[in-house]
Design an enzyme around this catalytic site. Structure first.
Site, PDB file in Angstrom:
ATOM      1  N   HIS A  50      -1.265   0.019   5.602  1.00  0.00           N
ATOM      2  CA  HIS A  50      -1.854   1.049   6.460  1.00  0.00           C
ATOM      3  C   HIS A  50      -0.909   2.226   6.723  1.00  0.00           C
ATOM      4  O   HIS A  50      -0.518   2.493   7.851  1.00  0.00           O
ATOM      5  CB  HIS A  50      -2.313   0.439   7.785  1.00  0.00           C
ATOM      6  CG  HIS A  50      -3.495  -0.469   7.646  1.00  0.00           C
ATOM      7  ND1 HIS A  50      -4.260  -0.867   8.715  1.00  0.00           N
ATOM      8  CD2 HIS A  50      -4.050  -1.069   6.556  1.00  0.00           C
ATOM      9  CE1 HIS A  50      -5.230  -1.673   8.295  1.00  0.00           C
ATOM     10  NE2 HIS A  50      -5.112  -1.804   6.976  1.00  0.00           N
ATOM     11  N   TYR A  96     -10.693 -10.175   9.711  1.00  0.00           N
ATOM     12  CA  TYR A  96     -10.885 -10.835   8.422  1.00  0.00           C
ATOM     13  C   TYR A  96     -11.130 -12.336   8.602  1.00  0.00           C
ATOM     14  O   TYR A  96     -11.773 -12.974   7.767  1.00  0.00           O
ATOM     15  CB  TYR A  96      -9.679 -10.588   7.520  1.00  0.00           C
ATOM     16  CG  TYR A  96      -9.520  -9.139   7.155  1.00  0.00           C
ATOM     17  CD1 TYR A  96     -10.462  -8.490   6.367  1.00  0.00           C
ATOM     18  CD2 TYR A  96      -8.431  -8.398   7.615  1.00  0.00           C
ATOM     19  CE1 TYR A  96     -10.330  -7.146   6.035  1.00  0.00           C
ATOM     20  CE2 TYR A  96      -8.293  -7.051   7.281  1.00  0.00           C
ATOM     21  CZ  TYR A  96      -9.240  -6.432   6.494  1.00  0.00           C
ATOM     22  OH  TYR A  96      -9.114  -5.108   6.184  1.00  0.00           O
ATOM     23  N   GLN A 114       0.814  -1.215   0.000  1.00  0.00           N
ATOM     24  CA  GLN A 114       0.000   0.000   0.000  1.00  0.00           C
ATOM     25  C   GLN A 114       0.850   1.268   0.000  1.00  0.00           C
ATOM     26  O   GLN A 114       0.315   2.371   0.014  1.00  0.00           O
ATOM     27  CB  GLN A 114      -0.941  -0.002   1.202  1.00  0.00           C
ATOM     28  CG  GLN A 114      -1.969  -1.116   1.138  1.00  0.00           C
ATOM     29  CD  GLN A 114      -2.839  -1.202   2.384  1.00  0.00           C
ATOM     30  OE1 GLN A 114      -2.714  -0.424   3.319  1.00  0.00           O
ATOM     31  NE2 GLN A 114      -3.741  -2.181   2.401  1.00  0.00           N
ATOM     32  N   TYR A 155     -10.957   8.186  18.817  1.00  0.00           N
ATOM     33  CA  TYR A 155     -11.937   7.578  17.917  1.00  0.00           C
ATOM     34  C   TYR A 155     -11.995   6.061  17.994  1.00  0.00           C
ATOM     35  O   TYR A 155     -12.640   5.424  17.173  1.00  0.00           O
ATOM     36  CB  TYR A 155     -11.714   8.114  16.499  1.00  0.00           C
ATOM     37  CG  TYR A 155     -12.141   9.566  16.451  1.00  0.00           C
ATOM     38  CD1 TYR A 155     -13.425   9.923  16.101  1.00  0.00           C
ATOM     39  CD2 TYR A 155     -11.265  10.574  16.870  1.00  0.00           C
ATOM     40  CE1 TYR A 155     -13.843  11.248  16.135  1.00  0.00           C
ATOM     41  CE2 TYR A 155     -11.667  11.902  16.906  1.00  0.00           C
ATOM     42  CZ  TYR A 155     -12.958  12.229  16.542  1.00  0.00           C
ATOM     43  OH  TYR A 155     -13.368  13.548  16.602  1.00  0.00           O
ATOM     44  N   GLU A 181     -15.828   3.933   8.403  1.00  0.00           N
ATOM     45  CA  GLU A 181     -16.424   5.043   9.141  1.00  0.00           C
ATOM     46  C   GLU A 181     -16.283   6.387   8.440  1.00  0.00           C
ATOM     47  O   GLU A 181     -15.351   6.610   7.659  1.00  0.00           O
ATOM     48  CB  GLU A 181     -15.744   5.181  10.518  1.00  0.00           C
ATOM     49  CG  GLU A 181     -15.841   3.981  11.420  1.00  0.00           C
ATOM     50  CD  GLU A 181     -15.100   4.169  12.739  1.00  0.00           C
ATOM     51  OE1 GLU A 181     -15.167   3.253  13.568  1.00  0.00           O
ATOM     52  OE2 GLU A 181     -14.456   5.225  12.935  1.00  0.00           O
TER      53      GLU A 181
END
Length: 410
Positions: free
Chosen positions: A185, A302, A121, A291, A281
């Site tokens: 991430h 998963y 990523q 949060y 979200e």
């Protein structure tokens, strides 16, 4: 020849390209206000309040079109509008491109950036312009960088050369420590606030070993940070002066934030955040707030097991304004402030990756009141979206070839 998707409430879709036309009809009657999500959820969790998920469907009444400007981008990730209306786009391999917003003409790759960790990523991620770009040609970019001990999310700064072939004087101004040897991430979205400071999102790097750092105030993982244009802690940050927290922190308890947007009227910061299986979200971000990740979530692992204790609420932790289950896989997002489609005014548009559509979210008094899916029949993973200088929306798709769409009133 440019290809177009066109929506009309009266005639569904019209053929506007004589080469490989794209045709999509409405999936629901225009009078249907049922939730747009019909698939079974991954969990049996109950929302904390009415309208927190699966809100009523809404339908744009004004005819609009989605037109492909180019199909020649290489793994695009971020985009922003230049002062003259053209689009500046990042490609994950480490180059920038400029695309003309009416002809789709594509520049040669723009180099000069630091080496990026182009794996998983990671890579070259987002881009934003300095408020004084027209005078100083300064831009900011985020990327995954290899450092001692692994890699991390970094913020760079440089000047676009006069001939638009290089980024000059490119240098790193901030690194989101600690480093970790992984490929997932990174977060990496960047937004410039009204007062000229930079908001940066980071991920918690996904793995069980790093996940708890989203709750650790001395770590920059799983956070939204607020820094100056030189990479220093911005004045007025909520944890300034504390020995047990980074002075750059703005909010914490995030999983993987790939969307940041400022409300065009209030200036409030909103995010889109990826959950695991379920639990994607939207949050209204406030200074110093927690949060919740990984303590509370509306998703599951998963593997199908619970995340942590399998709870969705805890005192001192914020509830999402809205969540999805199954997932949207939300990435870039923007508010619409144009006048071309009055019914879109102040709506939030969020790119969906695995869901392969752009979500139009209607927000009233801080709550979601409607949802619509745009370009769903195109079959693309949408990565990022911005509003152009002409009042149109521009969105890029993931992968190679990467497409650039212009979305506007017909």
């Amino acid at each position: 020849m440019l290809s177009r998707f066109v929506y009309s409430p009266f005639a569904a879709l019209m053929l506007l390209s004589c080469s490989n036309p794209t045709v999509q009809t409405s999936s629901t009657p225009r009078s249907d206000s049922s939730p747009v999500e019909t698939a079974a959820p991954n969990t049996k969790y109950q929302p904390a309040f009415a309208g927190q998920t699966r809100i009523r469907g809404v339908h744009t009444a004004t005819p609009w079109e989605g037109k492909v400007l180019t199909r020649e981008l290489q793994r695009p990730w971020g985009l922003t509008a230049l002062p003259d209306g053209r689009l500046l786009i990042t490609e994950k391999g480490g180059t920038l491109r400029i695309v003309h917003n009416s002809t789709g003409a594509l520049s040669a790759p723009i180099g000069g950036l630091p080496h990026v960790e182009d794996a998983g990523q990671g890579g070259l991620l987002d881009v934003a312009l300095d408020p004084d770009f027209a005078q100083n040609r300064t831009l900011y970019f985020t990327f995954s960088e290899r450092v001692s001990g692994g890699n991390l999310t970094s913020v760079g700064k440089g000047q676009l050369s006069a001939n638009e072939q290089q980024v000059e004087n490119a240098r790193v101004i901030f690194r989101a420590l600690p480093a970790y040897d992984g490929t997932l991430h990174y977060g990496g979205r960047i937004a410039v606030s009204r007062d000229g400071y930079l908001f940066l999102s980071t991920g918690e790097r996904s793995d069980l070993a790093t996940r708890p750092q989203a709750q650790v105030l001395t770590s920059a993982l799983g956070k939204i940070l607020r820094i100056t244009r030189e990479g220093q802690p911005a004045p007025g940050n909520p944890f300034a002066g504390r020995n047990d927290a980074l002075p750059e922190l703005w909010s914490f308890g995030h999983r993987n934030v790939q969307g940041l947007a400022l409300h065009p009227e209030t200036g409030a910061l909103w995010n889109s955040e990826m959950g695991p299986r379920g639990g994607d979200e939207i949050n209204r971000i406030e200074a110093g707030k927690n949060y919740g990740w990984p303590v509370i979530t509306y998703g599951i692992e998963y593997s199908g097991s619970m995340v942590g204790a399998g709870i969705t609420q805890q005192t001192g932790m914020e509830q999402p304004v809205y969540y999805w289950d199954p997932v949207l896989s939300p990435s870039g997002m923007t508010f619409y402030s144009g006048t071309g489609l009055a019914e879109w005014k102040n709506n939030l548009f969020i790119c969906g990756l695995s869901s392969q559509h752009i979500a139009r979210i209607v927000i009233e008094n801080g709550r979601v009141t409607g949802e619509e899916r745009l370009l769903e029949a195109e079959g693309h993973r949408f990565r990022s979206i911005t509003e152009g200088k002409d009042g149109a929306l521009y969105a890029i798709t993931d992968g190679t070839p990467g497409l650039l769409y212009r979305i506007a009133k017909r």
